[in-house]
Scaffold this active site. Sequence first.
Site, PDB file in Angstrom:
ATOM      1  N   HIS A   1       0.828  -1.210   0.000  1.00 15.06           N
ATOM      2  CA  HIS A   1       0.000   0.000   0.000  1.00 15.06           C
ATOM      3  C   HIS A   1       0.863   1.262   0.000  1.00 15.06           C
ATOM      4  O   HIS A   1       0.739   2.121  -0.878  1.00 15.06           O
ATOM      5  CB  HIS A   1      -0.906  -0.039   1.242  1.00 15.06           C
ATOM      6  CG  HIS A   1      -1.772   1.171   1.414  1.00 15.06           C
ATOM      7  ND1 HIS A   1      -3.137   1.134   1.265  1.00 15.06           N
ATOM      8  CD2 HIS A   1      -1.465   2.460   1.735  1.00 15.06           C
ATOM      9  CE1 HIS A   1      -3.631   2.340   1.479  1.00 15.06           C
ATOM     10  NE2 HIS A   1      -2.642   3.163   1.777  1.00 15.06           N
ATOM     11  N   GLU A   2       1.742   1.370   1.000  1.00 16.81           N
ATOM     12  CA  GLU A   2       2.558   2.579   1.118  1.00 16.81           C
ATOM     13  C   GLU A   2       3.475   2.733  -0.093  1.00 16.81           C
ATOM     14  O   GLU A   2       3.758   3.846  -0.536  1.00 16.81           O
ATOM     15  CB  GLU A   2       3.380   2.564   2.415  1.00 16.81           C
ATOM     16  CG  GLU A   2       2.555   2.498   3.696  1.00 16.81           C
ATOM     17  CD  GLU A   2       1.440   3.544   3.780  1.00 16.81           C
ATOM     18  OE1 GLU A   2       1.555   4.609   3.141  1.00 16.81           O
ATOM     19  OE2 GLU A   2       0.437   3.275   4.481  1.00 16.81           O
TER      20      GLU A   2
ATOM     21  N   HIS B   1       1.710   4.637  -2.799  1.00 15.90           N
ATOM     22  CA  HIS B   1       1.760   6.095  -2.613  1.00 15.90           C
ATOM     23  C   HIS B   1       3.099   6.629  -3.103  1.00 15.90           C
ATOM     24  O   HIS B   1       3.174   7.662  -3.765  1.00 15.90           O
ATOM     25  CB  HIS B   1       1.613   6.453  -1.128  1.00 15.90           C
ATOM     26  CG  HIS B   1       0.222   6.362  -0.588  1.00 15.90           C
ATOM     27  ND1 HIS B   1      -0.832   7.038  -1.152  1.00 15.90           N
ATOM     28  CD2 HIS B   1      -0.293   5.704   0.490  1.00 15.90           C
ATOM     29  CE1 HIS B   1      -1.939   6.807  -0.447  1.00 15.90           C
ATOM     30  NE2 HIS B   1      -1.636   5.977   0.552  1.00 15.90           N
TER      31      HIS B   1
END
Length: 723
Positions: A515-516, A519
């Site tokens: 997920h990170e 980003h």
Amino acid sequence: MKDKAMTILFIGLIVVAAAAVACKSDESAALARAEVEKAAAAVAANPDNPFFQPYGTPFSVPPFDRIKNEHFLPAIEEGIRREQAEVDAIVADAKKPTFENTIAALDHTGIFLSDVNAVFGALQGAHTNKDLQALARQTAPLMAAHRDNIGLNEKLFARVKAVYDQRAKLGLDREGMFLLENTYKDFVRGGALLDAAQKARFRELNQELSLLSVKFGENVLGETNAFQLVIEAKADLVGLPPSVVALGAETAKQAGLEGKWLFTIQVPSMTPFLTYSERRPLRETIHRAYFMKGDNDNERDNKEIARKIADLRLQRAKLLGYASHAAFVLEQNMAKTPEKVDAFLKQLWEPTLVKAREEASALQALIDRTGGTFKLASWDWWLYTEKLRAEKYALDDSALRPYFKLDNVRDGIFALCDKLYGLKFIEKPDLPRYHPEVQVFEVREADGRHVGVLYMDFHPRPSKRSGAWSGAFRRAYYEKGERVPPVSTITCNFTRPTADAPSLLSTDEVATFFHEFGHSLATLFSQARYRSRTVARDSVELPSQIMEHWAFEPELLAVYAKHYRTGELIPAELVEKLEKSSLFNQGFVTAEYLAACILDMAWHTAPNPAEVETRAFENKVMADIGLIPEIVPRYRSTYFSHIFNGGYSAGYYAYIWSEVLDCDAYEAFKEKGIFDRATAESFRKNVLEPFGTEEPMAQYVRFRGAEPKIDGLLRNRGLEVKK
Ligand SMILES: [Zn+2]
């Protein structure tokens, strides 16, 4: 070296000044001359402060080896002064306002300040201390006042408005028009249309809010660090697998309690304890400590602060002509109105609650069946879920973790980025970092061109706030046609290595890492021409959440999920079990999340937060939606940092709203093959590179050919919605 750097800076400033003299009126030329002198004096007065020099590091990463706490305040003050001077120069320009001399010029102000603040903000989250906390309390109101000084500058707004009013005739391209429209809107939302008395009140509100938000965050960190579950008798370790016992011993050792076992309310310490401990009273102690954070009527209590923040935000929204803070926030989002968000959450809440209730009964049945004589409580959920998972799928967390060694997962993500985008990651052990555990990588295109730098900081520390996030020491933009490359960061709180095992991640932690990283890819790929971005909060999780879809794909597991000791690939039957169990416990996960979303919306649409009592308010909101007592909202008000100390107020729903987008977007990959280069290129070109530079739906449609459908999300969560 230092002197030379200073000379170069001086020359640079003089050249700028000369250019200014040639083209501006006397007034602005005088201003420019005065500014050169002031900037030079500030540099001379701070010879050892690295923020006052070019960093002089590879890729211009922050020189952490030379940055000291005492460097921040003078640099922030100088940054504020410089940005104000840059704004004054725009205002003093005798020429008629144009897109270039006003909108683009304004976009280019404040680089010195944002460089300092990027480092300061990152350290506040990832590696703080008493001095930095005190500094944050000192600088938060300075920054709030500074923003208001720009946002409420009438002459500046008059110039912006003059350009905005002729926008149809300016022949701007998409990105220029988006910047112009958002610059104008930012002024209006920042109080530019208020009268003098209202402006004064608006400033006061921002001052108070800035301080309360800092205090809220400090209290959460303080409460987290204040609790310790120290185990001295071996008998109290019953149920814990050896890896969790080792983790407890390691945590104890680090806290100076060698020979004992320590568990904290940091998630990687608490969750394994709740998942395995057979000591029910201890489970209750630790879980209670977690969900009572900030609600203990002590000096770190956040009840009053939460209520006050909600009230001040409402007052500010009303001043600007909105019915609620949520209405103010959501105008900028894809959802547009609180009603739309509420309806969306309600549509999901009903089937979720049904599922969660079914799960609770299944757990109760298991308790009864195995001789328990108690009613399921929140601190039992993890343990009995784990038992049921083992029973139904013959799958347990400690059998999976050995295949998810942190370094292997990281290399799996690198391999995925190579397959999709041709990226290469080169470790840079010599670059300065703020903590020895931080890993730094240079990111390159397939053809070797530099993309940016990535800092990754994986494990919990008392100096780090909980959760996981991605940020930047510098975002990409263009300077005279040249791309200034970004420096992105990923900060997590993953399971630490122990004396006998490396860091072995839970499946949740694996998903969080992907997920990170998503980003960070948006930060690294950015081709934004301007420095300002306007990202609808409810589209911001598209780049991150789409990455989670790849994490447990068998084709990718076959690349990275290797046993940390034997190097053996994860067996096919384990992969199959993982797939089959993917919808297991989704009622709980979705319910605790949606409950927090609903709580967030309730705070920010409440008509009278000044008159409520925080605990009673929260209880009523939860009772109204029928949340079962066995489930606690993922964040209760008193430690809901996302909304009271972060940028997610009236926006916590963004994750599941974005999930409509990411599930639908991932379908495109599934249609063409999950590593399809053409689909990946299109996603990069249409979504990631221009992220924050235009309306998100327009970008999405360009990638997908149509607006997203909700079906993918419902399938992903195993929810059936009556249509
Ligand atoms: Zn995210």
